[in-house]
Write an enzyme that holds these catalytic residues in place. Structure first.
Site, PDB file in Angstrom:
ATOM      1  N   HIS A 154       6.651  11.858  48.198  1.00 42.75           N
ATOM      2  CA  HIS A 154       7.728  11.927  47.209  1.00 42.75           C
ATOM      3  C   HIS A 154       9.043  12.037  47.968  1.00 42.75           C
ATOM      4  O   HIS A 154       9.243  12.953  48.763  1.00 42.75           O
ATOM      5  CB  HIS A 154       7.558  13.122  46.271  1.00 42.75           C
ATOM      6  CG  HIS A 154       8.609  13.163  45.199  1.00 42.75           C
ATOM      7  ND1 HIS A 154       8.428  12.579  43.958  1.00 42.75           N
ATOM      8  CD2 HIS A 154       9.866  13.697  45.185  1.00 42.75           C
ATOM      9  CE1 HIS A 154       9.522  12.755  43.235  1.00 42.75           C
ATOM     10  NE2 HIS A 154      10.409  13.434  43.954  1.00 42.75           N
ATOM     11  N   CYS A 155       9.947  11.103  47.713  1.00 43.18           N
ATOM     12  CA  CYS A 155      11.225  11.067  48.424  1.00 43.18           C
ATOM     13  C   CYS A 155      12.348  11.505  47.491  1.00 43.18           C
ATOM     14  O   CYS A 155      12.639  10.810  46.507  1.00 43.18           O
ATOM     15  CB  CYS A 155      11.501   9.655  48.950  1.00 43.18           C
ATOM     16  SG  CYS A 155      13.080   9.522  49.814  1.00 43.18           S
ATOM     17  N   PRO A 156      12.997  12.636  47.760  1.00 47.25           N
ATOM     18  CA  PRO A 156      14.100  13.073  46.890  1.00 47.25           C
ATOM     19  C   PRO A 156      15.295  12.134  46.941  1.00 47.25           C
ATOM     20  O   PRO A 156      16.071  12.070  45.978  1.00 47.25           O
ATOM     21  CB  PRO A 156      14.456  14.459  47.446  1.00 47.25           C
ATOM     22  CG  PRO A 156      13.962  14.460  48.853  1.00 47.25           C
ATOM     23  CD  PRO A 156      12.746  13.583  48.855  1.00 47.25           C
ATOM     24  N   ASN A 160      11.912   9.730  43.477  1.00 49.06           N
ATOM     25  CA  ASN A 160      10.678   9.112  43.005  1.00 49.06           C
ATOM     26  C   ASN A 160       9.625   9.203  44.100  1.00 49.06           C
ATOM     27  O   ASN A 160       9.934   9.444  45.269  1.00 49.06           O
ATOM     28  CB  ASN A 160      10.914   7.635  42.662  1.00 49.06           C
ATOM     29  CG  ASN A 160       9.877   7.079  41.718  1.00 49.06           C
ATOM     30  OD1 ASN A 160       8.950   7.788  41.300  1.00 49.06           O
ATOM     31  ND2 ASN A 160      10.011   5.818  41.359  1.00 49.06           N
TER      32      ASN A 160
END
EC number: 2.3.1.225
Length: 316
Positions: A154-156, A160
């Site tokens: 999960h990439c802030p 997403n």
């Protein structure tokens, strides 16, 4: 920790809403609705990302290119930088607003499992949080609150998960940010050299102190993002080529799937054979038709209680 029981990998190609092996992410599923994660941290990080790109645009255009006496230099570099920045922001938007491969909620019913026509002795897993049958290589994201197929992380910064359906856009985002970072650093170096040789007051429409501060900030931003995005880009390409996601490496899971070759993995992730569409964030991943009989995406019935379901063996 290694998984004690091998997961059933055929669920992914038999369940509706999950693509068959020869089929790339479902076209109608991705385009049916806008995907957006309402996470405060992710939204702030996404806004910061866009702000930093626009800041770089401002410094490049109004501090370096527009005041330049060389019109050809300004036009060439301005066109190149703005094109790459536009593609970077478009890739970021697609990575942020594309369903990464969420497994439909609430399909862990007896009727649904029976419709899969599993073989005796095969095992499927239910996510207790999503109440859904987890395909092989799917993991639950605590931020998205969904199980994501082939979840990498999960990439802030894109607010997403990076998964099966949006990995292409994330790779393009890191690539284009890396390129504009490198381009901006090269232009800063040339600008400093020209200003040292020429009069600083004629080098920019801003005062010399303001010009130096803006260039130093851009240099710091460009260097930071060049390192970060180049590492992320290399990590993602390596993940595609080895057919092993970041979370699978982190958990050291034993592969229960047949790994694909590097080039096949690239074609799968980018939507077909090598072409200009690989580098475009505006093209969707193509999907081949599946001739198998459809299974309802949202079957009726009560949710089963067990988290591990083993198909009973046939009596002798």
């Amino acid at each position: 920790m290694r998984s004690p029981v091998p997961r059933f990998r055929d669920v992914e190609r038999q369940a509706s809403g999950l693509q068959p092996p020869q089929c790339l992410p479902s076209c109608h599923e991705r385009q049916s609705s806008m995907w957006f994660i309402k996470d405060a941290c992710g939204i702030v990080c996404a806004i910061i990302t866009w702000f930093l790109v626009f800041f770089a645009e401002f410094v490049v255009l109004f501090v370096m290119l527009i005041p330049s006496k060389n019109l050809t230099y300004s036009l060439v570099n301005g066109t190149l930088f703005n094109s790459l920045a536009f593609l970077a922001l478009a890739s970021h938007f697609r990575a942020m607003c594309t369903d990464p491969g969420a497994v439909p909620k609430g399909n862990a019913t007896k009727e649904y499992i029976e419709s899969l026509q599993l073989k005796p002795g095969q095992v499927v897993y239910k996510c207790p949080k999503c109440c859904s049958i987890k395909p092989d290589r799917a993991h639950h994201c605590s931020v998205c609150k969904r199980c994501i197929r082939k979840m990498d992380h999960h990439c802030p910064w894109v607010n997403n998960c990076v998964g099966e359906n949006n990995q292409k856009y994330f790779v393009l985002f890191t690539m284009y940010i890396c390129l504009i970072s490198l381009h901006s650093l090269v232009m800063v170096v040339f600008h400093f050299l020209n200003c040292f040789e020429d009069d600083w007051t004629k080098c920019s429409t801003f005062s010399p102190p303001a010009t130096v501060i803006l260039l130093i900030l851009l240099c710091f931003e460009g260097l930071l993002f060049l390192i970060f995005t180049s590492v992320m880009f290399g990590t993602q390409v390596h993940s595609i080529c080895t057919d092993e996601t970041g979370i699978e490496k982190l958990k050291r899971e034993d592969p229960t799937w047949e790994k694909t070759q590097c080039w096949e993995g690239m074609k799968s992730a980018f939507g077909g054979p090598l072409s200009v569409t690989w580098f475009s964030p505006f093209t969707d991943l193509s999907c081949q038709k599946d001739d198998s009989s459809p299974v309802p995406m949202f079957p009726q019935g009560e949710i089963i209680e067990e988290d591990v379901i083993e198909i009973p063996l046939e009596p002798h």
